[in-house]
Design a protein around this motif. Sequence first.
Motif, short mmCIF file in Angstrom:
data_model
loop_
_atom_site.label_atom_id
_atom_site.label_comp_id
_atom_site.label_asym_id
_atom_site.label_seq_id
_atom_site.Cartn_x
_atom_site.Cartn_y
_atom_site.Cartn_z
N ILE A 124 69.75 -14.00 -9.87
CA ILE A 124 68.86 -14.32 -11.00
C ILE A 124 67.41 -14.41 -10.54
N LEU A 125 67.19 -15.05 -9.39
CA LEU A 125 65.83 -15.13 -8.85
C LEU A 125 65.27 -13.73 -8.58
N THR A 126 66.09 -12.87 -7.98
CA THR A 126 65.66 -11.50 -7.70
C THR A 126 65.35 -10.75 -8.99
N LEU A 131 61.39 -8.28 -12.59
CA LEU A 131 60.79 -8.09 -13.91
C LEU A 131 59.27 -8.02 -13.83
N VAL A 132 58.71 -8.74 -12.86
CA VAL A 132 57.26 -8.73 -12.68
C VAL A 132 56.83 -7.62 -11.73
N VAL A 133 57.58 -7.47 -10.64
CA VAL A 133 57.17 -6.54 -9.58
C VAL A 133 57.41 -5.08 -9.98
N MET A 171 64.93 -0.99 -9.85
CA MET A 171 64.45 -2.25 -9.29
C MET A 171 64.95 -3.45 -10.09
N VAL A 172 65.01 -3.31 -11.40
CA VAL A 172 65.39 -4.45 -12.24
C VAL A 172 66.91 -4.65 -12.27
N ILE A 173 67.66 -3.55 -12.19
CA ILE A 173 69.13 -3.65 -12.28
C ILE A 173 69.79 -3.41 -10.92
N GLY A 174 69.38 -2.34 -10.24
CA GLY A 174 70.05 -1.99 -8.98
C GLY A 174 69.82 -2.99 -7.88
#
Length: 299
Positions: A124-126, A131-133, A171-174
């Motif tokens: 969750i933290l990642t 989401l921002v990065v 990045m958001v899912i993988g």
Amino acid sequence: MEQLKEIKSVAIVPFTLMSSSISAVLGLIYAIILILILGVVSVFLPAEASLISSLMATMAVALILVLPVGSFLFSVVSSFVTALLYNLLVPKIGGIKLGMVEMKEVRSIPVIPVSLMLSLIYTILTFLVMLVVAPIVAVSLQGAALISISATAATGLEGLSALGIIGIIIMVIGVPILVLICSFIFSAISAILYNILAPKIGGVRLKFSSKTGNMFEIKKIPPLPLAIITTVVLTIVNFIFAIPALISYCIAGNFAGGLGYFLGNIVGSLIFTFIIYSIMALLYNCMRPKIGGVELELE
């Protein structure tokens, strides 16, 4: 006799305050070490390199300010979110369980609860970070691609938006999925090793003081038991995960480089982990009377 205790919740403010305070002091220690290294390097610089020496002096001043403050602020956010996520996840998946001997020593840690909880928190933290990065990285790469091809031709511009979207999705899912798998495996192996080694070399020892209801404050953490069991467990885990890298070096024909990496990784883990966890326990014990200790609801 061993009793199984479940951590039903973590008091967010004491946990955040203690974690961020320890991180700030560790950041200051890192800064001092780096400054000493820069000072030694500057001594051996030739007289003509006065500009480099002045830059290194400026860097030293920046480090002494940036590292402690940056470590503190980063830890405030990460610790707060971690404790909040833990409390939100406990009713859904159950909390981390500890096999306690007379409420003084953690003799065992059930594998599935700790692995599931830690892997979900890290995931969750990642996900929140991505989401921002991810959009920033995607836009930066698209901008670089536009600059690189604008001087030649406009062909391929129509595919940039699609590539950017694909990159964001990866990045958001993988990345969170990869973190979920890796952190679960890492936590499970660590817990298994802990359960094997703790009865032989001793587990983490904690001194609790009772608060209201089922709330307990960690009053003291003896540094040596924490450092020994943590160092042994993490060194063995690093040994396991360093084997594929050693094999890769050997396949590439660089056995000496692989062996150097392998031994450096193991020895570095052994020394660094012992020192860091000893310092963390000492800092906890020194700061607890002033700022309060971590409070856990045990059931």
